[in-house]
Motif scaffolding. Sequence first.
Motif, PDB file in Angstrom:
ATOM      1  N   VAL A  31       7.825 -12.227  11.562  1.00 42.65           N
ATOM      2  CA  VAL A  31       6.822 -11.400  10.886  1.00 42.65           C
ATOM      3  C   VAL A  31       6.551 -10.175  11.748  1.00 42.65           C
ATOM      4  O   VAL A  31       6.312 -10.303  12.955  1.00 42.65           O
ATOM      5  CB  VAL A  31       5.497 -12.176  10.684  1.00 42.65           C
ATOM      6  CG1 VAL A  31       4.493 -11.324   9.919  1.00 42.65           C
ATOM      7  CG2 VAL A  31       5.743 -13.505   9.975  1.00 42.65           C
ATOM      8  N   PHE A  32       6.624  -8.992  11.132  1.00 43.42           N
ATOM      9  CA  PHE A  32       6.226  -7.774  11.840  1.00 43.42           C
ATOM     10  C   PHE A  32       5.695  -6.751  10.855  1.00 43.42           C
ATOM     11  O   PHE A  32       5.869  -6.884   9.644  1.00 43.42           O
ATOM     12  CB  PHE A  32       7.347  -7.201  12.716  1.00 43.42           C
ATOM     13  CG  PHE A  32       8.660  -6.952  12.032  1.00 43.42           C
ATOM     14  CD1 PHE A  32       8.886  -5.796  11.323  1.00 43.42           C
ATOM     15  CD2 PHE A  32       9.682  -7.879  12.130  1.00 43.42           C
ATOM     16  CE1 PHE A  32      10.101  -5.554  10.708  1.00 43.42           C
ATOM     17  CE2 PHE A  32      10.906  -7.653  11.532  1.00 43.42           C
ATOM     18  CZ  PHE A  32      11.116  -6.482  10.815  1.00 43.42           C
ATOM     19  N   ALA A  33       5.016  -5.732  11.385  1.00 44.93           N
ATOM     20  CA  ALA A  33       4.267  -4.793  10.555  1.00 44.93           C
ATOM     21  C   ALA A  33       4.762  -3.358  10.719  1.00 44.93           C
ATOM     22  O   ALA A  33       5.354  -2.997  11.731  1.00 44.93           O
ATOM     23  CB  ALA A  33       2.782  -4.853  10.921  1.00 44.93           C
ATOM     24  N   VAL A  34       4.453  -2.564   9.702  1.00 44.95           N
ATOM     25  CA  VAL A  34       4.698  -1.129   9.748  1.00 44.95           C
ATOM     26  C   VAL A  34       3.761  -0.529  10.798  1.00 44.95           C
ATOM     27  O   VAL A  34       2.605  -0.958  10.930  1.00 44.95           O
ATOM     28  CB  VAL A  34       4.412  -0.493   8.362  1.00 44.95           C
ATOM     29  CG1 VAL A  34       4.503   1.023   8.415  1.00 44.95           C
ATOM     30  CG2 VAL A  34       5.342  -1.069   7.307  1.00 44.95           C
ATOM     31  N   LYS A  35       4.242   0.454  11.552  1.00 40.88           N
ATOM     32  CA  LYS A  35       3.416   1.094  12.579  1.00 40.88           C
ATOM     33  C   LYS A  35       2.122   1.622  11.950  1.00 40.88           C
ATOM     34  O   LYS A  35       2.134   2.254  10.902  1.00 40.88           O
ATOM     35  CB  LYS A  35       4.166   2.240  13.243  1.00 40.88           C
ATOM     36  CG  LYS A  35       3.414   2.813  14.413  1.00 40.88           C
ATOM     37  CD  LYS A  35       4.254   3.720  15.249  1.00 40.88           C
ATOM     38  CE  LYS A  35       3.450   4.128  16.461  1.00 40.88           C
ATOM     39  NZ  LYS A  35       4.263   4.812  17.435  1.00 40.88           N
ATOM     40  N   GLY A  36       1.023   1.312  12.602  1.00 38.63           N
ATOM     41  CA  GLY A  36      -0.281   1.739  12.107  1.00 38.63           C
ATOM     42  C   GLY A  36      -0.729   0.977  10.878  1.00 38.63           C
ATOM     43  O   GLY A  36      -1.711   1.333  10.250  1.00 38.63           O
ATOM     44  N   ARG A  37       0.035  -0.079  10.520  1.00 40.00           N
ATOM     45  CA  ARG A  37      -0.256  -0.903   9.337  1.00 40.00           C
ATOM     46  C   ARG A  37      -0.399  -0.056   8.081  1.00 40.00           C
ATOM     47  O   ARG A  37      -1.150  -0.357   7.168  1.00 40.00           O
ATOM     48  CB  ARG A  37      -1.531  -1.718   9.568  1.00 40.00           C
ATOM     49  CG  ARG A  37      -1.413  -2.821  10.587  1.00 40.00           C
ATOM     50  CD  ARG A  37      -0.782  -4.086  10.046  1.00 40.00           C
ATOM     51  NE  ARG A  37      -1.116  -4.370   8.671  1.00 40.00           N
ATOM     52  CZ  ARG A  37      -2.319  -4.765   8.235  1.00 40.00           C
ATOM     53  NH1 ARG A  37      -3.307  -4.935   9.077  1.00 40.00           N
ATOM     54  NH2 ARG A  37      -2.522  -5.002   6.963  1.00 40.00           N
ATOM     55  N   GLN A  38       0.378   1.025   8.024  1.00 45.76           N
ATOM     56  CA  GLN A  38       0.362   1.880   6.839  1.00 45.76           C
ATOM     57  C   GLN A  38       1.115   1.200   5.700  1.00 45.76           C
ATOM     58  O   GLN A  38       2.098   0.513   5.934  1.00 45.76           O
ATOM     59  CB  GLN A  38       1.005   3.221   7.154  1.00 45.76           C
ATOM     60  CG  GLN A  38       0.265   4.017   8.205  1.00 45.76           C
ATOM     61  CD  GLN A  38       0.964   5.330   8.450  1.00 45.76           C
ATOM     62  OE1 GLN A  38       0.946   6.207   7.601  1.00 45.76           O
ATOM     63  NE2 GLN A  38       1.602   5.440   9.601  1.00 45.76           N
ATOM     64  N   ASN A  39       0.680   1.430   4.484  1.00 45.29           N
ATOM     65  CA  ASN A  39       1.333   0.883   3.290  1.00 45.29           C
ATOM     66  C   ASN A  39       2.488   1.787   2.892  1.00 45.29           C
ATOM     67  O   ASN A  39       2.401   2.533   1.918  1.00 45.29           O
ATOM     68  CB  ASN A  39       0.327   0.752   2.136  1.00 45.29           C
ATOM     69  CG  ASN A  39      -0.697  -0.319   2.410  1.00 45.29           C
ATOM     70  OD1 ASN A  39      -0.383  -1.365   2.964  1.00 45.29           O
ATOM     71  ND2 ASN A  39      -1.933  -0.064   2.033  1.00 45.29           N
ATOM     72  N   LEU A  40       3.591   1.711   3.634  1.00 47.62           N
ATOM     73  CA  LEU A  40       4.701   2.643   3.426  1.00 47.62           C
ATOM     74  C   LEU A  40       5.893   2.040   2.694  1.00 47.62           C
ATOM     75  O   LEU A  40       6.761   2.776   2.230  1.00 47.62           O
ATOM     76  CB  LEU A  40       5.169   3.201   4.776  1.00 47.62           C
ATOM     77  CG  LEU A  40       4.156   4.047   5.534  1.00 47.62           C
ATOM     78  CD1 LEU A  40       4.749   4.519   6.856  1.00 47.62           C
ATOM     79  CD2 LEU A  40       3.700   5.227   4.698  1.00 47.62           C
ATOM     80  N   ILE A  41       5.969   0.732   2.603  1.00 47.34           N
ATOM     81  CA  ILE A  41       7.099   0.107   1.921  1.00 47.34           C
ATOM     82  C   ILE A  41       6.787   0.093   0.421  1.00 47.34           C
ATOM     83  O   ILE A  41       5.963  -0.699  -0.043  1.00 47.34           O
ATOM     84  CB  ILE A  41       7.366  -1.311   2.454  1.00 47.34           C
ATOM     85  CG1 ILE A  41       7.637  -1.250   3.957  1.00 47.34           C
ATOM     86  CG2 ILE A  41       8.539  -1.942   1.712  1.00 47.34           C
ATOM     87  CD1 ILE A  41       7.720  -2.606   4.621  1.00 47.34           C
TER      88      ILE A  41
END
Length: 152
Positions: free
Chosen positions: A13-23
Amino acid sequence: MANTFSQLYIQIVFAVKGRQNLIHHAWKEDLHKYIAGIIKGKGQKPIIVNGMPDHLHIFVGLRPAMAISDLVRDIKNNSSNFINDRHLVNGRFSWQEGYGAFSYSHSHIENVYNYILNQETHHQKQTFKTEYLGLLSTFEIPFDEKYLFEWC
């Protein structure tokens, strides 16, 4: 010569930098297929890749010769390039540092698969932060809050 036999199932499990909704929904399936291809290319078994606009869950059958950290590094680097080369987001896309890796027995494959498959339904009831902290707690992984993902 004796052979090596193993059965290692890992949820990453990993996240987009800054937890931005980019996907974005429009291209997330292509991203997931691309990541599955990276995993196959490394001689590992992709079971399922899915997630939300701000994070991913990847379930793999891992051979013992492959370090999880190397696999995650390659997935993050290559998938970031996939997104950036296609200009799928405004600006430069990157993943946050770090990841979670959680191991499961063969008897849990179906449950973990379905859990990852149904991320959208699951996250209608629970935030990513609650989910991730729950995984850390369930697997009894000690952590320092300052080293967790950036939370929105």
